[in-house]
Scaffold this motif. Sequence first.
Motif, PDB file in Angstrom:
ATOM      1  N   ARG A  23       0.811  -1.214   0.000  1.00 44.19           N
ATOM      2  CA  ARG A  23       0.000   0.000   0.000  1.00 44.19           C
ATOM      3  C   ARG A  23       0.852   1.275   0.000  1.00 44.19           C
ATOM      4  N   ASP A  27       2.922   3.567  -6.212  1.00 46.97           N
ATOM      5  CA  ASP A  27       1.576   3.732  -6.775  1.00 46.97           C
ATOM      6  C   ASP A  27       1.696   3.938  -8.273  1.00 46.97           C
ATOM      7  N   ASN A  33      -2.771   4.736  -3.554  1.00 51.40           N
ATOM      8  CA  ASN A  33      -2.419   3.464  -2.941  1.00 51.40           C
ATOM      9  C   ASN A  33      -1.399   2.732  -3.800  1.00 51.40           C
ATOM     10  N   GLY A  34      -0.383   2.183  -3.158  1.00 50.18           N
ATOM     11  CA  GLY A  34       0.560   1.346  -3.874  1.00 50.18           C
ATOM     12  C   GLY A  34      -0.126   0.110  -4.418  1.00 50.18           C
ATOM     13  N   ASP A  35       0.470  -0.504  -5.428  1.00 50.17           N
ATOM     14  CA  ASP A  35      -0.175  -1.639  -6.084  1.00 50.17           C
ATOM     15  C   ASP A  35       0.877  -2.567  -6.684  1.00 50.17           C
ATOM     16  N   GLY A  38       2.918  -1.296  -9.499  1.00 52.06           N
ATOM     17  CA  GLY A  38       3.944  -0.402  -8.964  1.00 52.06           C
ATOM     18  C   GLY A  38       5.175  -1.162  -8.506  1.00 52.06           C
ATOM     19  N   GLU A  80      -7.692  -3.249  -5.159  1.00 53.23           N
ATOM     20  CA  GLU A  80      -6.849  -2.081  -4.879  1.00 53.23           C
ATOM     21  C   GLU A  80      -5.410  -2.328  -5.290  1.00 53.23           C
TER      22      GLU A  80
END
Length: 379
Positions: A23, A27, A33-35, A38, A80
């Motif tokens: 997270r 991003d 939010n990081g993913d 990413g 997410e």
Amino acid sequence: MSDGADVDREWWKEAVVYQVYPRSFNDSDGDGNGDIPGIVEKVDYLDELGVDVVWLNPVYESPLADNGYDIADYQSIHPEFGTMDDWERLLEELHDRDMRLIMDLVVNHTSDEHEWFERSRTGNERYADYYHWKEGEPDDDVQPNNWNSFFGGSAWSYDDERGEYYLHLFDEKQPDLNWRNAAVREDVYEMMNWWLDRGIDGFRMDVINLISKTEGLPDGDPGDEVTGAGHFVDGPRLDEYVTELYERTLEGRDVMTVGEMIGGISADEAAEYVGEDGLSMIIHFEHVHVDVGPGGKWDVVDLDLAELKTVVTDWQETLAEEGWNCLYLSNHDQPRAVSRFGDDGEYRRESAKMLATFLFTLQGTPFVFQGQEIGMTNA
């Protein structure tokens, strides 16, 4: 070097592990939010750093009541973070660079939104005993026992649909699985093998030493740090469950296993669980408890360096021949090492280099928490 010594040269003993907390890592789409895409973008960066293994914190389907440690579906990716195709690409990109991936395994509890719990609360015959249920009335001042949650308050919550209390050692949305039920264990092993068959290189096992509870769930000693801990930390069948887990999922596979064991496990006790036919290493907390103040781990007090040296030396010596050490100073559950053990102001750079030197010259596998490589400090 002798043939015997060569046998002991497991790949994970010569690896550097980098922990990615998805997270807040990177991003890719600007939603805040990081993913997983990413993370893919940073694979070359990790490779250039010299990372051998990525430990990925939970990315499974979850209501995120506890940052993904409340899993609603073990075999899907939370939107997410991306898709299963994104995850497959991450694994491929890592393996293409001779890097490995270990996933977080959370099997002491699930989310209350997991299919197993939703069926269990209805009294479904197959799932009725997948969790710890006790009779009681919702307005009772008397709980099924006096156990407390690690998050504070009672470890019991009343479920209106089933009309009974269920046990949760963490958030009320994280009901504990009943490992005494062989069907629970079978489903856990099936899920683990599903991930292993997809090509992952092992697991970091969240609070694995909580899976065994004393039969009957009797009252605990109010003097315990967490009331009831004497009945759920390192419980009576833990060794049996860990052995069975190894035999049903890990045996014959070239994988790395890291068991998080909370509640003050000693180096001597840890030696019983690591090594041949067991876990590769465990995460313990003794060295990060030496400076904890009355307000908890974020209320650190002046460090007793002699005590820290004693603790580290004990673990180094006890596991030197039989076993292996997991080396860390920071992770998602702990303050940043530079802010905690060093000087995050004038001497931030020097502190970061000193702590890295300390970590990397001990015997064991070093774990680097994202940002630690640049001397990141507490927010």
